[in-house]
Write a protein that holds these residues in place. Sequence first.
Motif, short mmCIF file in Angstrom:
data_model
loop_
_atom_site.label_atom_id
_atom_site.label_comp_id
_atom_site.label_asym_id
_atom_site.label_seq_id
_atom_site.Cartn_x
_atom_site.Cartn_y
_atom_site.Cartn_z
N THR A 1 -7.40 9.43 -5.37
CA THR A 1 -8.83 9.73 -5.49
C THR A 1 -9.23 10.71 -4.39
O THR A 1 -8.95 10.47 -3.21
CB THR A 1 -9.68 8.45 -5.39
OG1 THR A 1 -9.23 7.52 -6.38
CG2 THR A 1 -11.14 8.76 -5.62
N ASN B 1 -3.17 -2.83 -3.13
CA ASN B 1 -4.35 -2.50 -2.33
C ASN B 1 -4.47 -0.99 -2.18
O ASN B 1 -3.51 -0.24 -2.38
CB ASN B 1 -4.25 -3.16 -0.95
CG ASN B 1 -4.33 -4.67 -1.04
OD1 ASN B 1 -4.99 -5.21 -1.93
ND2 ASN B 1 -3.65 -5.35 -0.12
N THR B 2 -5.65 -0.53 -1.84
CA THR B 2 -5.92 0.90 -1.69
C THR B 2 -5.73 1.31 -0.23
O THR B 2 -6.09 0.57 0.69
CB THR B 2 -7.34 1.23 -2.15
OG1 THR B 2 -7.52 0.79 -3.49
CG2 THR B 2 -7.61 2.73 -2.08
N THR B 3 -5.18 2.51 -0.03
CA THR B 3 -4.99 3.00 1.33
C THR B 3 -6.34 3.32 1.97
O THR B 3 -7.32 3.61 1.26
CB THR B 3 -4.15 4.29 1.32
OG1 THR B 3 -4.84 5.30 0.57
CG2 THR B 3 -2.79 4.05 0.68
N THR C 1 -0.35 1.33 -9.17
CA THR C 1 -0.63 0.48 -10.32
C THR C 1 0.58 0.45 -11.23
O THR C 1 1.10 1.51 -11.62
CB THR C 1 -1.86 0.99 -11.10
OG1 THR C 1 -2.98 1.08 -10.22
CG2 THR C 1 -2.19 0.05 -12.24
N THR D 1 -7.66 8.82 -1.02
CA THR D 1 -7.11 7.46 -1.02
C THR D 1 -6.08 7.36 -2.14
O THR D 1 -6.09 8.16 -3.09
CB THR D 1 -8.19 6.40 -1.23
OG1 THR D 1 -8.83 6.63 -2.49
CG2 THR D 1 -9.22 6.43 -0.10
N VAL E 1 0.85 -1.19 0.00
CA VAL E 1 0.00 0.00 0.00
C VAL E 1 0.89 1.24 0.00
O VAL E 1 1.86 1.32 0.77
CB VAL E 1 -0.93 -0.01 1.24
CG1 VAL E 1 -1.73 1.28 1.30
CG2 VAL E 1 -1.84 -1.21 1.19
N GLN F 1 -3.65 4.37 -4.62
CA GLN F 1 -3.43 2.99 -5.05
C GLN F 1 -2.31 2.97 -6.09
O GLN F 1 -2.29 3.76 -7.04
CB GLN F 1 -4.70 2.40 -5.66
CG GLN F 1 -4.56 0.95 -6.10
CD GLN F 1 -5.82 0.43 -6.79
OE1 GLN F 1 -6.46 1.16 -7.55
NE2 GLN F 1 -6.19 -0.81 -6.51
#
Length: 308
Positions: free
Chosen positions: A164, A211-213, A203, A199, A136, A201
Amino acid sequence: MFGTDSGGMILRCAVMVVILVNCPDDIWTLPAPSRVFVDSVNMKHTLRWRPPRTACNTTVLFSVQYQGEFELLVKNGSWMDAFDCQQIPSAHCDLTYEVGSDSDYDMRVRAQCGSELSDWTKLVSPFNRRNTRLTVPEMTVKTAGDTLQVLVKELPLSGAVSVTVWKEDEQKKTVYLMTAEKPTLYIESLQEGKVYCVTAQLTLHSGVPSNTTPPHCVIVTGPESAAWRTPTTVTLTVIIMLGLLFAVFWSVVHCHTGSCQNFFKKEEQPHAIGLDFPVILMLEPTQYEELCELKPQVLNSDSVSGEE
């Protein structure tokens, strides 16, 4: 009976010869490293191994080689030396820049004690960077005025971070991309008094996501000056003041006598101003009579020459 013992002895000798022929390195040379594997996290690839147990009078050194698809197919299976991992004392080697594609890579390492070398120890199976382990993202969110500042540590060169952002009381979300070239994101002109959530992520370019924070929510205080600009302003002010002080000190120390006199020249004092008004002396009567009795004596040129 004799034939049986003779046949068994011949068999044992044959076995010993086979062992000596096939395993000379294990008997006569330095033991090779063991447990060679790649520790790959967030596209940072580190080759690790266990050093051999040996009574070496000096430090045991290690050298690493790698072989990718280019070396295997184009260069006829040749091995390339890892530039920063030749005769190193540590039991690990960073091969991030050597692993430059999504193809399979084979790697090997050997030990050296003085002039004695060990065999090469290879990976159990080839390594592909698509199998890297993603964590993360480590994200920090700050607010100052009407601006959000988002920082992400250790961004990989072959990936990006999706950030995001949305208002806590709304469903509309905005996605921003952060790369290794721009590890800091500024989001300006936000609504005062509102709570914004963020949040992140990671990639990879190959499409593998992390995974997303968890959401990190902060309140926007208002349009005052950004807090992170204050240290910059203070720093610039201190640097300018120090520069001025240094210039003054240098001028005083290196000032020549002539030039300094021009700068610090003293103005001459004006001559005494003559008195144009009569001076009245307050004298006693007796002193006044004595003063009147005095006759001025004028010396001419004849009297002066006669006296001589």
